[in-house]
Design a protein around this motif. Sequence first.
Motif, PDB file in Angstrom:
ATOM      1  N   VAL A 242     -31.602 -23.261  -5.530  1.00  0.00           N
ATOM      2  CA  VAL A 242     -31.148 -24.632  -5.761  1.00  0.00           C
ATOM      3  C   VAL A 242     -31.276 -24.909  -7.261  1.00  0.00           C
ATOM      4  O   VAL A 242     -32.313 -24.596  -7.869  1.00  0.00           O
ATOM      5  CB  VAL A 242     -32.001 -25.626  -4.947  1.00  0.00           C
ATOM      6  N   ALA A 243     -30.235 -25.465  -7.841  1.00  0.00           N
ATOM      7  CA  ALA A 243     -30.249 -25.754  -9.284  1.00  0.00           C
ATOM      8  C   ALA A 243     -31.349 -26.756  -9.615  1.00  0.00           C
ATOM      9  O   ALA A 243     -31.637 -27.678  -8.844  1.00  0.00           O
ATOM     10  CB  ALA A 243     -28.898 -26.305  -9.715  1.00  0.00           C
ATOM     11  N   HIS A 244     -31.960 -26.564 -10.777  1.00  0.00           N
ATOM     12  CA  HIS A 244     -33.009 -27.466 -11.262  1.00  0.00           C
ATOM     13  C   HIS A 244     -32.755 -27.713 -12.748  1.00  0.00           C
ATOM     14  O   HIS A 244     -32.594 -26.769 -13.523  1.00  0.00           O
ATOM     15  CB  HIS A 244     -34.395 -26.830 -11.065  1.00  0.00           C
ATOM     16  N   PHE A 245     -32.734 -28.984 -13.135  1.00  0.00           N
ATOM     17  CA  PHE A 245     -32.423 -29.342 -14.516  1.00  0.00           C
ATOM     18  C   PHE A 245     -33.560 -30.143 -15.120  1.00  0.00           C
ATOM     19  O   PHE A 245     -34.310 -30.786 -14.401  1.00  0.00           O
ATOM     20  CB  PHE A 245     -31.126 -30.160 -14.564  1.00  0.00           C
ATOM     21  N   PRO A 246     -33.705 -30.167 -16.447  1.00  0.00           N
ATOM     22  CA  PRO A 246     -32.824 -29.554 -17.440  1.00  0.00           C
ATOM     23  C   PRO A 246     -33.005 -28.042 -17.484  1.00  0.00           C
ATOM     24  O   PRO A 246     -34.050 -27.522 -17.125  1.00  0.00           O
ATOM     25  CB  PRO A 246     -33.250 -30.204 -18.750  1.00  0.00           C
ATOM     26  N   ASP A 247     -31.961 -27.354 -17.929  1.00  0.00           N
ATOM     27  CA  ASP A 247     -32.025 -25.910 -18.136  1.00  0.00           C
ATOM     28  C   ASP A 247     -31.272 -25.550 -19.406  1.00  0.00           C
ATOM     29  O   ASP A 247     -30.680 -26.403 -20.049  1.00  0.00           O
ATOM     30  CB  ASP A 247     -31.523 -25.140 -16.921  1.00  0.00           C
ATOM     31  N   ASN A 248     -31.308 -24.268 -19.755  1.00  0.00           N
ATOM     32  CA  ASN A 248     -30.701 -23.836 -21.019  1.00  0.00           C
ATOM     33  C   ASN A 248     -29.279 -23.304 -20.860  1.00  0.00           C
ATOM     34  O   ASN A 248     -28.700 -22.818 -21.810  1.00  0.00           O
ATOM     35  CB  ASN A 248     -31.583 -22.794 -21.699  1.00  0.00           C
ATOM     36  N   GLY A 249     -28.717 -23.349 -19.650  1.00  0.00           N
ATOM     37  CA  GLY A 249     -27.344 -22.915 -19.436  1.00  0.00           C
ATOM     38  C   GLY A 249     -27.161 -21.421 -19.293  1.00  0.00           C
ATOM     39  O   GLY A 249     -26.028 -20.941 -19.240  1.00  0.00           O
ATOM     40  N   SER A 250     -28.250 -20.661 -19.218  1.00  0.00           N
ATOM     41  CA  SER A 250     -28.143 -19.212 -19.040  1.00  0.00           C
ATOM     42  C   SER A 250     -27.665 -18.900 -17.627  1.00  0.00           C
ATOM     43  O   SER A 250     -28.089 -19.554 -16.666  1.00  0.00           O
ATOM     44  CB  SER A 250     -29.500 -18.537 -19.251  1.00  0.00           C
ATOM     45  N   PRO A 251     -26.826 -17.887 -17.464  1.00  0.00           N
ATOM     46  CA  PRO A 251     -26.393 -17.516 -16.115  1.00  0.00           C
ATOM     47  C   PRO A 251     -27.581 -17.045 -15.275  1.00  0.00           C
ATOM     48  O   PRO A 251     -28.330 -16.164 -15.704  1.00  0.00           O
ATOM     49  CB  PRO A 251     -25.410 -16.362 -16.344  1.00  0.00           C
ATOM     50  N   PRO A 252     -27.768 -17.635 -14.106  1.00  0.00           N
ATOM     51  CA  PRO A 252     -28.864 -17.194 -13.233  1.00  0.00           C
ATOM     52  C   PRO A 252     -28.587 -15.806 -12.651  1.00  0.00           C
ATOM     53  O   PRO A 252     -27.433 -15.376 -12.546  1.00  0.00           O
ATOM     54  CB  PRO A 252     -28.870 -18.232 -12.107  1.00  0.00           C
ATOM     55  N   GLN A 253     -29.621 -15.101 -12.280  1.00  0.00           N
ATOM     56  CA  GLN A 253     -29.477 -13.819 -11.599  1.00  0.00           C
ATOM     57  C   GLN A 253     -28.986 -14.057 -10.173  1.00  0.00           C
ATOM     58  O   GLN A 253     -29.399 -15.023  -9.528  1.00  0.00           O
ATOM     59  CB  GLN A 253     -30.816 -13.081 -11.557  1.00  0.00           C
TER      60      GLN A 253
END
Length: 165
Positions: A45-56
């Motif tokens: 599940v997405a969690h923000f804020p993040d750095n915009g890197s593609p997740p594995q």
Amino acid sequence: MGVRRVVTRHDAEQRSTVASDGEAISIPFGSSGGAVYVVWGRDDVAHFPDNGSPPQTAGAFPPPGGCRVSVAELPPGESTEFDDFVSTALAEFAEPSRPGMHRTASLDFDIILEGTVGLELDGEEVLLNPGDIVVQNGTRHRWHNRGPGKAKWAAVVLGARHDLF
């Protein structure tokens, strides 16, 4: 350029900025110009804020809570090359006795962007045109290009539970 992907992020001050701007990963198939473009995916599940890197990610389709976004392009003519791609790249979801036919544990939103797409189901086919949207509820299906030019659609895929898996 195939499919442009612009990804946003949060900087150190939590402002929105562009993390990357470039082509999505292309997976060509066959010799007639077909391709699937991998735009984004995650298994959690997405969690923000993040750095915009593609997740594995692990696998072509997401687990429950995960997602995938892709764009598919089918050249005109028979769908044999795409059927072969589905049968090999998505073997665990493909039906060996019906090349191209597959079912996944996912909720898919398929948005037709270009051309005429045939959505083959059990015993029927629906013709789709630009602007049409399919809500694919984990059913068996197969894709065809039914027009004279390239067929192109975007797929937003959400991982789901499926009693048949």
